[in-house]
Design a protein around this motif. Structure first.
Motif, PDB file in Angstrom:
ATOM      1  N   ALA A  15      33.927  53.304  28.853  1.00  0.00           N
ATOM      2  CA  ALA A  15      34.076  52.545  30.101  1.00  0.00           C
ATOM      3  C   ALA A  15      35.119  53.225  30.970  1.00  0.00           C
ATOM      4  O   ALA A  15      36.018  53.907  30.463  1.00  0.00           O
ATOM      5  N   MET A  70      37.508  47.919  35.266  1.00  0.00           N
ATOM      6  CA  MET A  70      36.760  48.494  34.152  1.00  0.00           C
ATOM      7  C   MET A  70      36.024  47.412  33.364  1.00  0.00           C
ATOM      8  O   MET A  70      34.838  47.564  33.027  1.00  0.00           O
ATOM      9  N   TYR A  74      31.815  47.226  33.217  1.00  0.00           N
ATOM     10  CA  TYR A  74      31.183  47.575  31.949  1.00  0.00           C
ATOM     11  C   TYR A  74      31.119  46.415  30.962  1.00  0.00           C
ATOM     12  O   TYR A  74      30.696  46.606  29.826  1.00  0.00           O
ATOM     13  N   ALA A  76      33.375  45.134  29.410  1.00  0.00           N
ATOM     14  CA  ALA A  76      34.135  45.633  28.263  1.00  0.00           C
ATOM     15  C   ALA A  76      35.024  44.540  27.691  1.00  0.00           C
ATOM     16  O   ALA A  76      35.613  43.736  28.416  1.00  0.00           O
TER      17      ALA A  76
END
Length: 332
Positions: A15, A70, A74, A76
């Motif tokens: 990511a 981020m 993504y 994440a």
């Protein structure tokens, strides 16, 4: 110079994110502050604008926003991060570290934290350390962040330096993946003899017996920095490629530290690498030190230039003097 030798990576970048402050400082704005002009700045640096953090906004704030970006892009997860590495020369405090502030902000339950001081090479040092930590098995998921608020240590009466610097942050996740690793080869090096040409005073105001100027702001001998940067990259980039067994034609994108377009042009000319395959983040964000490489990387992804399977050559160089490079296969 150190090189990673005969080690098969078990890690990849999963990511990427970035963040810049809202306030823009243009070359026209600088013309009202010092004796300079857009016509003088652009040909010599490639910089048209830079972003400036507010008086109550600090490096940790930018880094946290880059991590949020981020996570958003993504999806994440941060819960299982077990190490946080932050590359910065402008931490909010000597301690606690910016890495500790990120750990607290996201409530990451069990993570080691460490700030890295390698100036503009810091983000690549962080990636290489993350790869080593994950490949060794010591960690499984490492957050690497590069962030700076250089505007807070820039003398805006010095026309030679105030035209260069801006504020930004970038973040990347490095995770264990034995079946699809992304790191190919890396190197790092330094030359402390050249430290006198680019510095910021701290607890000490002397170096090699010389009383330093700057009063806590960045001081740079631009001519010497240019020569050192060009000679270092001209020597080390081909060496990294040779040691990796990769030809320049196999590199899809070169992402050097975006200090100055003239440095990058000179390096590309000497090593025979096309500028059209080189990414540069300083045109609209200025020299953001440890953030220039993740910023250019993220921009390249967002603009559709960087694609899954591409081979990327990242190379940072900065005060110290430090330098570090890594070859990465983009896997996301």
């Amino acid at each position: 110079m150190s090189e990673k030798r005969s080690i098969t990576s078990r890690a990849r970048i999963t990511a990427i994110g970035s963040y810049v402050p809202e306030r823009t400082l243009t070359n026209d704005d600088l013309e009202k502050m010092v004796d300079t002009s857009d016509e003088w700045i652009v040909p010599r640096t490639g910089i048209r604008e830079r972003r400036i953090a507010g008086s109550d906004v600090f490096t940790s704030d930018l880094c946290i926003e880059a991590v949020r970006n981020m996570i958003s892009e993504y999806q994440a997860s941060t819960d299982d991060i077990d190490m946080i590495l932050v590359a910065t020369s402008t931490s909010d405090f000597p301690f606690p570290s910016v890495a500790c502030q990120i750990q607290e902000q996201f409530g990451i339950p069990s993570a080691g934290t460490l700030d890295l001081s390698a100036a503009c090479a810091g983000f690549v040092y962080g990636l290489n350390m993350a790869d080593a930590l994950v490949t060794s098995g010591l960690h499984r998921k490492v957050l690497v962040v590069g962030g700076e608020t250089l505007s807070k240590v820039t003398d805006y009466t010095d026309r030679t330096t105030c035209i260069l610097f801006g504020d930004a942050a970038g973040a990347a996740l490095v995770e264990r993946d034995e079946n699809n690793p992304g790191f190919i080869h890396s190197c790092s090096g330094s030359d402390g003899r050249a430290g006198i040409h680019l510095y910021r005073t701290g607890l000490s105001g002397r170096m090699k017996g010389k009383v330093l100027s700057g009063d806590g702001n960045i001081v740079q001998n631009g001519r010497e920095v240019f020569k050192i940067a060009v000679s270092t990259l001209t020597r080390e980039v081909p060496r990294l490629l040779e040691n990796a067994g990769i030809s320049p034609d196999e590199v899809d994108w070169f992402i050097p530290h975006s200090a100055n377009i003239r440095i990058i042009q000179a390096v590309c000319e000497r090593i025979g690498f096309p500028m059209e395959k080189t990414l540069f983040s300083a045109e609209y964000y200025g020299n953001t030190s440890s953030a220039t490489i993740p910023l250019a990387l993220h921009q390249g992804v967002l603009e559709g230039k960087i694609k899954k399977g591409d081979t990327l050559l990242l190379y940072g160089f900065g005060g110290g003097f430090t330098h570090a490079g890594t070859l990465v296969r983009w896997t996301i």
